[in-house]
Scaffold this motif. Structure first.
Motif, mmCIF file in Angstrom:
data_model
loop_
_atom_site.group_PDB
_atom_site.id
_atom_site.type_symbol
_atom_site.label_atom_id
_atom_site.label_comp_id
_atom_site.label_asym_id
_atom_site.label_seq_id
_atom_site.Cartn_x
_atom_site.Cartn_y
_atom_site.Cartn_z
ATOM 1 N N UNK A 1 0.543 -1.370 -0.204
ATOM 2 C CA UNK A 1 -0.080 -0.529 -0.165
ATOM 3 C C UNK A 1 0.558 1.328 0.379
ATOM 4 N N UNK B 1 1.018 4.721 -3.188
ATOM 5 C CA UNK B 1 0.056 5.264 -2.614
ATOM 6 C C UNK B 1 0.874 6.661 -2.817
ATOM 7 N N UNK C 1 0.357 9.939 -4.305
ATOM 8 C CA UNK C 1 -0.790 10.367 -3.350
ATOM 9 C C UNK C 1 -0.485 11.348 -2.750
ATOM 10 N N UNK C 2 0.183 10.014 -1.900
ATOM 11 C CA UNK C 2 0.867 11.299 -0.515
ATOM 12 C C UNK C 2 1.918 12.132 -0.353
ATOM 13 N N UNK D 1 -0.567 15.034 -1.957
ATOM 14 C CA UNK D 1 -1.253 16.074 -0.936
ATOM 15 C C UNK D 1 -0.429 16.478 0.128
ATOM 16 N N UNK D 2 0.991 16.084 1.003
ATOM 17 C CA UNK D 2 1.739 17.038 1.178
ATOM 18 C C UNK D 2 1.681 18.605 1.113
ATOM 19 N N UNK E 1 -1.128 20.693 1.113
ATOM 20 C CA UNK E 1 -1.341 21.020 2.381
ATOM 21 C C UNK E 1 -0.092 22.016 2.654
ATOM 22 N N UNK F 1 -3.949 14.481 8.844
ATOM 23 C CA UNK F 1 -4.337 15.532 7.789
ATOM 24 C C UNK F 1 -3.905 15.447 6.177
ATOM 25 N N UNK G 1 -1.152 14.414 5.597
ATOM 26 C CA UNK G 1 -1.034 12.944 4.269
ATOM 27 C C UNK G 1 -2.559 12.816 3.312
ATOM 28 N N UNK G 2 -3.224 13.620 3.685
ATOM 29 C CA UNK G 2 -4.307 13.413 3.111
ATOM 30 C C UNK G 2 -5.293 11.960 3.114
ATOM 31 N N UNK G 3 -4.570 11.341 4.529
ATOM 32 C CA UNK G 3 -5.662 10.701 5.005
ATOM 33 C C UNK G 3 -6.775 10.611 5.519
ATOM 34 N N UNK H 1 -9.046 7.914 -0.025
ATOM 35 C CA UNK H 1 -6.961 7.627 0.372
ATOM 36 C C UNK H 1 -6.948 6.243 1.896
#
Lengths: 126, 126
Positions: free
Chosen positions: A107, A111, A114-115, A118-119, A122, B69, B71-73, B93
């Motif tokens: 996983x 992923x 994606x992570x 997202x970072x 953010x 948050x 990390x978008x999880x 995700x």
DNA sequence: CGGCATCCGAGGGGATACTG
DNA sequence: CAGTATCCCCTCGGATGCCG
């Protein structure tokens, strides 16, 4: 489809969850996961482990191996040669843990993009 | 999948397996796993999380939620009522990570007897 | 080669008090 | 209710040196 539609087996965690927590804390410490992955294909010697697991110190490798051995997840085999040789290997119980662990690693591997995205999002927004 | 990145990292600067390690370290820290389990059935408010996760301090709950948050999880939803209400919920995700995590929790739950017995054996023998 | 013992600094994390 | 801020302890873990 909402989250509540997904059914997960509910382990009996409310009554006596502390043992489970101890085990999870052991599995989920800084190095155990990497040792598991390194041992997944068979026995590995001490210094080979040390080279495979980037960044681990001799001290932490020893400590973590001892803990995993105490939990019956890995076995230690000493060959009384000169120089000595020590093989570490997953036990049957340890191998049964390999599937969940590898699922996690897989996983993480699939992923990571994606992570990381997202970072970035953010960090930009804040 | 590129598991070989983890098993046989190049001795020099390995730019490929480090992201995976960062993600695993995030998942495998002291509290993230428990937050995941607590959120598995849907949104939960801050203090409800705090009560569900035995032993977590307000400080560490906040910090860990922020990291997840980032990390978008998980997602954070503020209701501007008085008193304020904040819901935390797994993102898409995050839900995809739930299966591996629950596999680990289930394993720990069904193997705790085996591990405790192994510990007793080991402590007696030494 | 495969450890163990010791020292020591960084930071994880608890307790407490305060705020919007 | 849901945080932030501050203080401070204490464990984790790296570095180093010695041993069978």
């Amino acid at each position: 489809m909402t989250l509540s539609d997904i059914e997960f087996p509910t382990p009996s965690e409310d009554a006596d969850c502390r043992p489970v927590r101890e085990i999870l804390d052991r599995i989920a410490d800084k190095w155990s996961l990497y040792i598991f992955v390194a041992l997944k294909d068979g026995p590995v010697r001490f210094n080979a482990l040390r080279r495979q697991i980037d960044g681990i110190s001799q001290r932490m490798l020893t400590i973590t191996l001892r803990q995993l051995e105490r939990d019956g997840l890995i076995s230690r085999t000493l060959f009384p040669t000169i120089p000595p040789r020590v093989d570490y290997e997953l036990t049957a119980v340890g191998r049964s843990l390999l599937a969940p662990v590898m699922a996690l690693v897989t996983w993480a591997d699939s992923n990571r993009d994606v992570i990381e995205e997202a970072r970035r999002q953010h960090d930009q927004t804040r």
